[in-house]
Motif scaffolding. Structure first.
Motif, PDB file in Angstrom:
ATOM      1  N   GLY A 217      42.009  39.585  50.119  1.00  0.00           N
ATOM      2  CA  GLY A 217      43.209  39.030  49.515  1.00  0.00           C
ATOM      3  C   GLY A 217      43.246  39.155  48.011  1.00  0.00           C
ATOM      4  N   ARG A 218      42.088  39.263  47.384  1.00  0.00           N
ATOM      5  CA  ARG A 218      41.999  39.365  45.921  1.00  0.00           C
ATOM      6  C   ARG A 218      41.037  40.511  45.587  1.00  0.00           C
ATOM      7  NH1 ARG A 218      44.286  34.660  43.861  1.00  0.00           N
ATOM      8  NH2 ARG A 218      44.405  32.921  45.337  1.00  0.00           N
ATOM      9  N   PRO A 219      41.556  41.716  45.419  1.00  0.00           N
ATOM     10  CA  PRO A 219      40.661  42.867  45.214  1.00  0.00           C
ATOM     11  C   PRO A 219      39.802  42.769  43.966  1.00  0.00           C
ATOM     12  CG  PRO A 219      42.890  43.576  45.789  1.00  0.00           C
ATOM     13  CD  PRO A 219      42.965  42.103  45.519  1.00  0.00           C
ATOM     14  N   PHE A 220      40.290  42.101  42.917  1.00  0.00           N
ATOM     15  CA  PHE A 220      39.515  41.951  41.692  1.00  0.00           C
ATOM     16  C   PHE A 220      38.899  40.574  41.545  1.00  0.00           C
ATOM     17  CE2 PHE A 220      41.867  45.431  39.059  1.00  0.00           C
ATOM     18  CZ  PHE A 220      41.439  46.370  39.984  1.00  0.00           C
ATOM     19  N   GLY A 221      39.069  39.700  42.522  1.00  0.00           N
ATOM     20  CA  GLY A 221      38.527  38.362  42.429  1.00  0.00           C
ATOM     21  C   GLY A 221      39.373  37.457  41.547  1.00  0.00           C
ATOM     22  N   THR A 222      38.789  36.330  41.131  1.00  0.00           N
ATOM     23  CA  THR A 222      39.484  35.366  40.278  1.00  0.00           C
ATOM     24  C   THR A 222      38.623  35.053  39.069  1.00  0.00           C
ATOM     25  OG1 THR A 222      38.569  33.494  41.514  1.00  0.00           O
ATOM     26  CG2 THR A 222      40.698  34.351  42.235  1.00  0.00           C
ATOM     27  N   ASP A 223      39.276  34.492  38.022  1.00  0.00           N
ATOM     28  CA  ASP A 223      38.545  34.108  36.813  1.00  0.00           C
ATOM     29  C   ASP A 223      38.107  32.660  36.902  1.00  0.00           C
ATOM     30  OD1 ASP A 223      40.901  32.774  36.567  1.00  0.00           O
ATOM     31  OD2 ASP A 223      41.536  33.744  34.701  1.00  0.00           O
ATOM     32  N   GLU A 224      37.679  32.090  35.786  1.00  0.00           N
ATOM     33  CA  GLU A 224      37.140  30.731  35.800  1.00  0.00           C
ATOM     34  C   GLU A 224      38.204  29.679  36.075  1.00  0.00           C
ATOM     35  OE1 GLU A 224      38.275  32.006  31.680  1.00  0.00           O
ATOM     36  OE2 GLU A 224      37.012  32.792  33.305  1.00  0.00           O
TER      37      GLU A 224
ATOM     38  N   GLY B  11      40.677  30.266  38.343  1.00  0.00           N
ATOM     39  CA  GLY B  11      41.224  30.556  39.660  1.00  0.00           C
ATOM     40  C   GLY B  11      42.418  31.490  39.631  1.00  0.00           C
ATOM     41  N   ARG B  12      42.681  32.140  38.503  1.00  0.00           N
ATOM     42  CA  ARG B  12      43.807  33.068  38.421  1.00  0.00           C
ATOM     43  C   ARG B  12      43.414  34.436  38.971  1.00  0.00           C
ATOM     44  NH1 ARG B  12      44.910  31.856  32.129  1.00  0.00           N
ATOM     45  NH2 ARG B  12      42.665  32.279  32.228  1.00  0.00           N
ATOM     46  N   ASP B  13      44.355  35.082  39.611  1.00  0.00           N
ATOM     47  CA  ASP B  13      44.107  36.391  40.213  1.00  0.00           C
ATOM     48  C   ASP B  13      43.935  37.425  39.101  1.00  0.00           C
ATOM     49  OD1 ASP B  13      43.857  38.584  41.774  1.00  0.00           O
ATOM     50  OD2 ASP B  13      45.744  38.344  42.856  1.00  0.00           O
ATOM     51  N   VAL B  14      42.780  38.084  39.088  1.00  0.00           N
ATOM     52  CA  VAL B  14      42.497  39.059  38.033  1.00  0.00           C
ATOM     53  C   VAL B  14      43.369  40.294  38.181  1.00  0.00           C
ATOM     54  CG1 VAL B  14      40.705  40.508  36.991  1.00  0.00           C
ATOM     55  CG2 VAL B  14      40.137  38.208  37.781  1.00  0.00           C
ATOM     56  N   LEU B  15      43.620  40.746  39.412  1.00  0.00           N
ATOM     57  CA  LEU B  15      44.475  41.912  39.618  1.00  0.00           C
ATOM     58  C   LEU B  15      45.886  41.650  39.105  1.00  0.00           C
ATOM     59  CD1 LEU B  15      45.037  44.728  40.750  1.00  0.00           C
ATOM     60  CD2 LEU B  15      45.450  43.654  42.984  1.00  0.00           C
ATOM     61  N   ALA B  16      46.420  40.471  39.381  1.00  0.00           N
ATOM     62  CA  ALA B  16      47.763  40.141  38.905  1.00  0.00           C
ATOM     63  C   ALA B  16      47.817  40.123  37.377  1.00  0.00           C
ATOM     64  CB  ALA B  16      48.200  38.791  39.468  1.00  0.00           C
ATOM     65  N   ARG B  17      46.750  39.664  36.740  1.00  0.00           N
ATOM     66  CA  ARG B  17      46.736  39.631  35.272  1.00  0.00           C
ATOM     67  C   ARG B  17      46.597  41.040  34.686  1.00  0.00           C
ATOM     68  NH1 ARG B  17      46.057  34.802  33.024  1.00  0.00           N
ATOM     69  NH2 ARG B  17      44.909  35.626  31.244  1.00  0.00           N
ATOM     70  N   VAL B  18      45.832  41.892  35.362  1.00  0.00           N
ATOM     71  CA  VAL B  18      45.707  43.280  34.893  1.00  0.00           C
ATOM     72  C   VAL B  18      47.041  44.011  35.021  1.00  0.00           C
ATOM     73  CG1 VAL B  18      44.620  45.497  35.368  1.00  0.00           C
ATOM     74  CG2 VAL B  18      43.237  43.425  35.341  1.00  0.00           C
ATOM     75  N   VAL B  19      47.724  43.815  36.150  1.00  0.00           N
ATOM     76  CA  VAL B  19      49.013  44.460  36.354  1.00  0.00           C
ATOM     77  C   VAL B  19      50.036  43.942  35.349  1.00  0.00           C
ATOM     78  CG1 VAL B  19      50.921  44.730  37.980  1.00  0.00           C
ATOM     79  CG2 VAL B  19      48.575  44.970  38.768  1.00  0.00           C
ATOM     80  N   ALA B  20      50.006  42.646  35.074  1.00  0.00           N
ATOM     81  CA  ALA B  20      50.951  42.072  34.120  1.00  0.00           C
ATOM     82  C   ALA B  20      50.715  42.595  32.702  1.00  0.00           C
ATOM     83  CB  ALA B  20      50.848  40.547  34.141  1.00  0.00           C
TER      84      ALA B  20
END
Length: 208
Positions: free
Chosen positions: A49-56, A58-67
């Motif tokens: 569900g979270r290919p890049f995992g989450t940060d400290e 709990g935010r989705d790292v993939l979503a932040r990279v795409v943004a």
């Protein structure tokens, strides 16, 4: 094979295509909101569900990279355009202007090359203030001297040129002396053709 991209070119084109898709349609790659916080899911490893995992937080790292892809591509494209247009204009001005303009542009580009790129960017940001637009201008102006040097190098070379001839170039050597009647007088008296040929070669400095 000359028109194909090859394996490395294909991979690079695919990466650029994915980055463009992420910048234009971020919802296709990152479904979660980049600012959604979930402390219970903090520091999760990469999973289905979270290919890049989450940060400290709990935010989705993939979503932040795409943004962040859209802002990164925008800064890179605008900075490249600013540096290219400014450098081309300076190079054309130096090539088509007079000697004074050429010398001034050349000295300015040499001073810019002597300064570190990061220092020039920091000076521009300090003058214009923080923000994405000053960052684009800073990177663009810092890379402009390189484009100016390339464009100016393709133009005419005025160093030592006067009247269409380079004064620094050595003068051409005089043509070799030809064996004519002025430098090789014919032998006197009656003699055979072979004797006359040997006499002419001796007069012209050749060995028989």
């Amino acid at each position: 094979m000359g028109g194909t991209l090859g394996p490395a070119g294909t991979i690079a084109a695919a990466v650029v295509a994915v980055a463009v898709v992420a910048a234009l349609w971020p919802a296709l790659l990152g479904g979660a909101h980049p600012l959604a916080v979930s402390p219970a899911e903090a520091l999760l490893p990469p999973g289905p569900g979270r290919p890049f995992g989450t940060d400290e937080s709990g935010r989705d790292v993939l979503a932040r990279v795409v943004a962040g892809t859209r802002a990164s591509l925008l800064v890179g494209v605008v900075a490249t355009l600013v540096g290219g247009v400014t450098g081309v204009l300076l190079g054309v001005l130096a090539g088509l202007g007079g000697r004074v303009v050429d010398a001034v542009v050349g000295r300015v580009t040499e001073v810019a090359f002597a300064l570190p790129l990061l220092l020039v960017a920091l000076v521009v940001i300090a003058v214009t203030g923080p923000g994405p637009v000053p960052a684009m201008l800073a990177v663009g102006f810092a890379t402009a001297p390189g484009y100016a040097r390339i464009v100016r190098g393709a133009g005419p070379d005025r160093a030592g040129v006067a009247g269409g001839r380079d004064r620094r170039a050595p003068r051409p050597l005089p043509p070799p002396r030809s064996c004519s009647a002025t430098c090789c007088p014919p032998p006197s008296g009656r003699s055979s053709p072979s004797a006359r040929s040997a006499s002419v070669r001796r007069w012209c400095g050749h060995r028989p």
